[in-house]
Design a protein around this motif. Sequence first.
Motif, PDB file in Angstrom:
ATOM      1  N   SER A  66      -4.912   7.205   2.907  1.00 25.10           N
ATOM      2  CA  SER A  66      -5.769   6.350   3.732  1.00 25.10           C
ATOM      3  C   SER A  66      -6.848   5.681   2.878  1.00 25.10           C
ATOM      4  N   ALA A  67      -7.120   6.240   1.686  1.00 30.36           N
ATOM      5  CA  ALA A  67      -8.134   5.641   0.809  1.00 30.36           C
ATOM      6  C   ALA A  67      -7.744   4.221   0.410  1.00 30.36           C
ATOM      7  N   ILE A  68      -6.435   3.920   0.357  1.00 29.67           N
ATOM      8  CA  ILE A  68      -6.036   2.544   0.058  1.00 29.67           C
ATOM      9  C   ILE A  68      -5.371   1.905   1.280  1.00 29.67           C
ATOM     10  N   GLY A  69      -5.672   2.422   2.452  1.00 32.11           N
ATOM     11  CA  GLY A  69      -5.303   1.727   3.675  1.00 32.11           C
ATOM     12  C   GLY A  69      -3.940   2.043   4.255  1.00 32.11           C
TER      13      GLY A  69
ATOM     14  N   ASN B 298       0.824  -1.206   0.000  1.00 33.18           N
ATOM     15  CA  ASN B 298       0.000   0.000   0.000  1.00 33.18           C
ATOM     16  C   ASN B 298       0.859   1.256   0.000  1.00 33.18           C
TER      17      ASN B 298
END
Lengths: 328, 233
Positions: free
Chosen positions: B178-181, B101
């Motif tokens: 944070s959209a992909i963790g 990520n």
Amino acid sequence: MKYRTKAGLAGVAALALLLSACGGNSGSAGGVIASGTAAAGSATSAAGSAVSSATSAASSAASSATGSAGGSATGSAAAGDSALLTKAEGGSLIVGIKYDQPGLGLKNPDGSFSGFDVEVAKYVAEKLGVPESGIEFKESKSAERENLIDRGEVDYIVATYSITDARKEKVNFAGPYFVAHQDLLVKADNADITGPDSLDGKILCSVTGSTPAQKVKDNYSATVALQEFGTYTECVEALRTGVVDAVTTDDVILAGYAAQYPGELKLVGSGFSDENYGIGLAKGDDAGTTAINDAIQAMIDDGSWAAALESTVGPSGYTIPTPPTPGS
Amino acid sequence: MDFSFLSDPRYDILGAFWMTIQLTFFSAIGALVLGTVLAAMRVSPVPVLRGFATVYVNIVRNIPLTVVIIMMYFVLFSQLGLRVAERTPGVNPQGYLDTTNFRLAVIGFILYTATFVAEAIRSGINTVPPGQAEAARAIGLRFTQVLGLIILPQAFRAVIAPLASVLIALIKNTTIASAIGVAEASVIIVTGIEFNPDQITAIFLVVALGFIVLTLPTGLLLGALAKKMAVKR
């Protein structure tokens, strides 16, 4: 420049008309409109629509006045100290729901709303004396729910809203109207994930900052990896392409997704933990809370509760559970 | 105001801001390199390179960053199968996930921020008097030499201030990760809304303050440097 003058005149004409519509002095207003029309053709339509909207506003005000005069028994009982019941007497309510949760709260492409939460919201509103036409639905994402209630932008929220102590600091909860259990969603051909304790070394997906995934890591599988996204839809997408191994949240939510991809995804079906879904409303509105609790009880008692579940999440193969006791 | 969440182990505030710093650091270096290359391509005499750079800059900078980052995960990684880390079955899956990520996010930030860097540098190139390039060519330097020895050193000194703005924007933009963790600073707010909705104002304040601590000195420092380095003409 010419256009601006015209637009300005049209604005003046419309404003004058609106003012005169309120004042009732039609004589002088007529003169203004006439001059406005002569100056700009577009003024006519603007002024016309102002008239019609003013008239309809007046008539709807009148009708709602008569409506509340006839008033429902529930509404008028303790309306004095409850913002919700006072609002309901006016014949309209703003209700927060999810727009993106299949089977629970979903905005359809044609603008209508469907799902179990929507059915509960409608039933409660009706018990408070507000017909379906008086409900305005508003999207309330998980992160915004407390603020929407706090600022009075919604009257109550029915949106897979789990009752927790921290949230009770900010809002009142009626219900629970439903008890969900945390579960796992996996690919249909997956045989090695059988429950929360079989996830070691696997990748588990959930929504950023939410409780379910952390709960699995803390209580069941210490070495499970947690992938977080903004929405469950993204998790389901990642599950379908195989970059995550399982998705976790409440079973009733997962059932909605499983139903979207029949034969491709399945629920593991070993529900763990209880999530009590409540209806959130303004902090301290105890009369409103009691009224909603009564409405939920009535919905359970007259069979509409089971019927609503059957028609919304039933098709996904979700077993209809025994109803909870609201107000407990 | 209630600040008791500060002692809650669920809020790894220093760790989250450290992640923000790391994202910014690697993305800034990458964006500076790619941005310089793109700027050089845009002023190069080769039409194909010029065309490619123009198209790239104008397309990528007009895509919302959230879309770029989510595309990194769902298109590049999930659909097209680009692997940026090695997954050994059963061994430290969380480490594999975090690395993947993080790297995907950094690639996304580089691709996006480089367009703004390129435009800033190109405007810097325009501040260098054309006579300098002509003189350099006259003494027999090749294009790469003209650019590397004469134009870019002067251009960079002219664009430190605009590049500082790009860097500050990048620091704040990393919250999209944070959209992909990726657990950077904005996750504190999301976690706060979930677990401590009663203390949300205090949580906002702490996060906002954290960003000011990162961005304000960056701006002041690079502002002073810009003044010092500016070529007096």
